[in-house]
Design an enzyme around this catalytic site. Structure first.
Site, mmCIF file in Angstrom:
data_model
loop_
_atom_site.group_PDB
_atom_site.id
_atom_site.type_symbol
_atom_site.label_atom_id
_atom_site.label_comp_id
_atom_site.label_asym_id
_atom_site.label_seq_id
_atom_site.Cartn_x
_atom_site.Cartn_y
_atom_site.Cartn_z
ATOM 1 N N GLY A 131 0.646 -1.027 0.068
ATOM 2 C CA GLY A 131 0.028 -0.165 -0.094
ATOM 3 C C GLY A 131 0.755 1.526 -0.063
ATOM 4 O O GLY A 131 0.374 2.372 -0.186
ATOM 5 N N GLU A 153 1.669 1.636 -3.630
ATOM 6 C CA GLU A 153 0.620 2.189 -4.066
ATOM 7 C C GLU A 153 0.217 3.531 -3.734
ATOM 8 O O GLU A 153 -0.035 4.317 -5.124
ATOM 9 C CB GLU A 153 -0.797 1.237 -3.698
ATOM 10 N N GLU A 200 2.553 -8.439 -1.688
ATOM 11 C CA GLU A 200 1.339 -9.208 -1.030
ATOM 12 C C GLU A 200 1.424 -10.926 -1.456
ATOM 13 O O GLU A 200 0.668 -11.260 -0.649
ATOM 14 C CB GLU A 200 0.404 -8.412 -1.481
#
Ligand code: T1G
Length: 686
Positions: free
Chosen positions: A100, A103, A123
């Site tokens: 994240g 991201e 992930e």
């Protein structure tokens, strides 16, 4: 957790501070959305720098929140808010921008990083896929091929490589905050890049996706996430942004609740707990600046290579000049193999080798910080080594034995300053296998035990504290597994069927193949010692094979036959005849894969509960780490203890009761029954 906004003239600096790794908790996601609206409302702000306090940029979603329902604002919306901000954001990256965190950086208009930074989407290592646009924005920014590599491997790239891929816009030398502010001032007056979400994905050549799928499937084996991540990158390359985001989110939410994700999360936290046993909180380890290994055989050479790989100068001691040369040749062989496999360049191999000094004079160790003994598994031989070490080493030098089966308390009898002695049980090949069983004696001082854990950190190993018993944690369970495997042979299974079932379960190889590879003689030697102690190890067939000199691949035959020069196992009529003889009069049954797996794995769990009850292991998760990092237990199953809890301990007890009634396993231990009643192993923890 805090998110503060500072002004540097026309640049606003948003600083995230959420120790230990700035994980994206719900509060942090909320604060980032608030920061966008605050700064968009301030016309004087021309650009925003997003930077983190502490050791790293945002290291991902908060793994601790995974077991709970996702709370808004959801990360995809946070990233979209940053991407859609009126004022352009610049991500300033140090440490690791992972999951994240990357991201969020992809939602920023620009990305800069210090040279030591790494960026990745790990992930799949948690059994999931990126859930906030990683598989959708990445192919738009760096192209499908590079995106597939990053997303399906889960491995990070360094800042330089990231710049080459176009993943970041600049590498910032010196102070990151100042460099990022200068970069922001520079871009503030320029046209803003097209938002990544609205870019097209570069086309791929024919057959690209089929080739990628084959490659990813080959590496992933039974792990589900890598192929699902590939499918999401492909979707992003073939459909519009919104549809691709919906596909990614749906896949992420599905995998997030999967058994494999739960298992991999369990291992993630277990690996972070094991290096920190509660008894060592606040204990300072002794410094390790130099090391020595006594014994240049397979284990000694592997340990020497592991120490060198960690940058320590190493003295390799053997009994005479010829043995020293053989030992050095063994270490050199390890490095030559690594060069041949492309793991390291020749120059690195040469540098590593140059740091190994061979000798037969213990006097060389007068100032060595750490000495690890790896000689023949004989108590008298080991005691003689430590008698010489006690005479020449500094009183504060840490002395360790790599023994697999002997009692460190017995080995250390007569050692001067016994508080500096402990067991450090490496697994072969020691330069590769991650597991290090750390075995304190009654006398081991806390700072010496802490030194063992510090050594594990230095070597990049997973340390597990083990109490003293025959085989410590891993080999004690292995003895049960081998006995179980023979019980199956005597009740109708064949070596090939047992091995095939265990490979299908996810082990790198089955119990019989593994014995043929390692050699049956080692276990025979242990059984002989056990019988001399009055124990009655169960290995009726293995004993017969060893009596025939069938020690495995090295003798052309063990549980299987081998053609000269061919390591492929062939079913053996000799072995089948011996099994039939020994099985005479015993009830036979038809074994299917599930039945074989239960009869092998569940007795492992049963023995592990005894290990917990005796405090030989501190926690059930440590036993999972031992099996994963020492014996190849599939990581995506979480280890035998996690596997049993996921199965349900009451069901485990019922299966073991049935097997025990047929004489095919030990009955469930009282500890296992207690854990089943309590619904988990935590009732057995110290
Ligand atoms: N969430 C919560 N805690 C974390 C964490 C995380 N992501 N990462 C680390 N910790 C804790 C860890 O438990 C330990 O806690 C402390 O931080 C130090 O960790 C939406 C869904 C960042 C390279 O997989 O790889 O984002 O024991 O000992 O060696 O698409 O931690 O001290 O209490 O490992 O310096 C993706 C996992 C999540 C990164 C630092 N991110 N972390 O290594 O320290 S999924 C990851 C790491 C995601 C999005 C998806 C490493 C590190 P404690 P440490 P380190």
């Amino acid at each position: 957790m805090t998110v503060t906004i500072a002004r540097e003239n026309a640049i606003a600096v948003v600083t995230v501070d959420n120790p230990p790794v700035n994980a994206l908790s719900q509060a942090l996601r909320q604060a980032l959305v608030a920061a966008v609206s605050t700064l968009d409302a301030d016309a004087a702000v021309k650009a925003v720098v997003l930077i983190c306090a502490g050791r790293t940029f945002i290291a991902g979603a908060d793994v601790g929140e995974f077991g709970k329902p996702p709370q808004p604002p959801h990360l995809p919306d946070v990233v979209a808010t940053i991407e859609g901000a009126k004022t352009p954001w610049v991500a300033a990256i140090h440490g690791s921008a992972l999951g994240g965190g990357l991201e969020v950086a992809l939602g920023c208009a620009w990305r800069v990083a210090v040279p030591s930074a790494s960026l990745g989407l790990p992930e799949v290592k948690l059994g999931i896929i990126p859930g906030a646009g990683g598989t959708v924005r990445l192919p738009r920014l760096i192209g499908p091929a590079a995106a597939v590599d990053l997303v399906t491997s889960g491995s990070p790239v360094g800042a330089k490589k990231a710049e080459g891929l176009g993943l970041i816009d600049a590498v910032v030398d010196g102070d990151l905050r100042a460099g990022a502010i200068a970069f922001a001032n520079d871009i503030a007056g320029k046209a803003r890049p097209q938002p990544v979400s609205s870019r097209a994905v570069a086309p791929v050549e024919a057959g690209f996706w089929e080739g990628a799928e084959k490659a990813v499937a080959g590496k992933a084996k039974r792990e589900a996430a890598p192929l699902r991540a590939l499918a999401s990158v492909r979707k992003a390359s073939e459909t519009d942004f919104a549809s691709a985001m919906a596909f990614e989110r749906e896949t992420f939410l599905e995998l997030r609740g999967s058994e494999q994700a739960a298992a991999l999360r369990h291992v993630f936290f277990a690996e972070r707990a094991a290096p920190r046993p509660p008894e060592l909180a606040g204990v300072t380890p002794r410094a390790i600046r130099s090391a020595a290994v006594i014994g240049g055989g397979t284990m000694g050479a592997g340990i020497a290579a592991a120490l060198r790989d960690a940058g320590l100068p190493v003295v390799l001691i053997e009994r005479d000049a010829a043995a020293v040369e053989r030992g050095l040749a063994n270490v050199r062989g390890i490095y030559e193999g690594s060069v041949k496999r492309g793991r390291i360049p020749q120059a690195v191999a040469d540098e590593r080798m140059a740091g190994v000094t061979g000798g037969d004079d213990y006097g060389l160790l007068a100032d060595t910080d750490l000495v690890i003994e790896a000689v023949f598994e004989d108590l008298a031989v080991k005691r003689a080594v430590f008698e010489r070490l006690s005479a020449v080493c500094r009183p504060d030098a840490v002395l360790a034995t790599n023994t697999s089966y002997l009692d460190p308390d017995a080995i250390s009898e007569g050692v001067s300053h016994p508080e500096r002695f402990l067991g450090l049980h490496f697994f072969s090949p020691a330069q590769i296998m991650k597991l290090l069983e750390i075995v304190p004696t009654e006398a081991t001082a806390p700072e010496v035990l802490a030194t063992g854990f510090a050594l594990a950190r230095l070597l990049g190993k997973i340390p597990v504290r083990a109490g003293i018993c025959d085989g410590f944690i891993g080999n004690r369970i292995l003895k049960v597994t081998r006995a179980q495997a023979e019980r199956l042979l005597l009740s109708g299974a064949t070596p090939a069927a047992v091995d095939a079932a265990m490979r299908a379960f996810g082990l790198p190889m089955g119990p019989f193949e593994a014995q043929d590879l390692g050699g049956l003689d080692i276990a025979a030697f242990q059984r002989k010692a056990a019988r001399e102690r009055g124990e009655t190890p169960f290995a009726p067939v293995a004993d017969r094979l060893c009596a025939l000199g069938r020690y495995g691949q090295k003798t052309g035959g063990g549980w299987y036959d081998y053609q000269p020069g061919d390591r492929a196992p062939k079913s053996s009529e000799t072995v089948a005849a011996i099994i039939a003889e020994v099985a005479e009069g015993r009830a036979q049954r038809t074994w299917d894969e599930a039945g074989i797996v239960d009869a092998i794995i569940l007795p492992m769990v049963n023995e592990a509960t005894r290990i917990l009850e005796e405090r030989v292991a501190l926690r059930a998760a440590d036993i999972d780490l031992v099996k994963i990092h020492g014996y190849g237990f599939p990581r995506w199953r979480g280890g035998p203890m996690h596997h049993a809890e996921a199965r349900g301990l009451s069901a485990v007890v019922a299966v073991l009761d049935r097997l025990a009634a047929d004489g095919l396993a030990e009955p469930p231990s009282d500890s296992l029954r207690r854990a089943a009643e309590a619904g988990g192993f935590s009732v057995l923890a110290g």
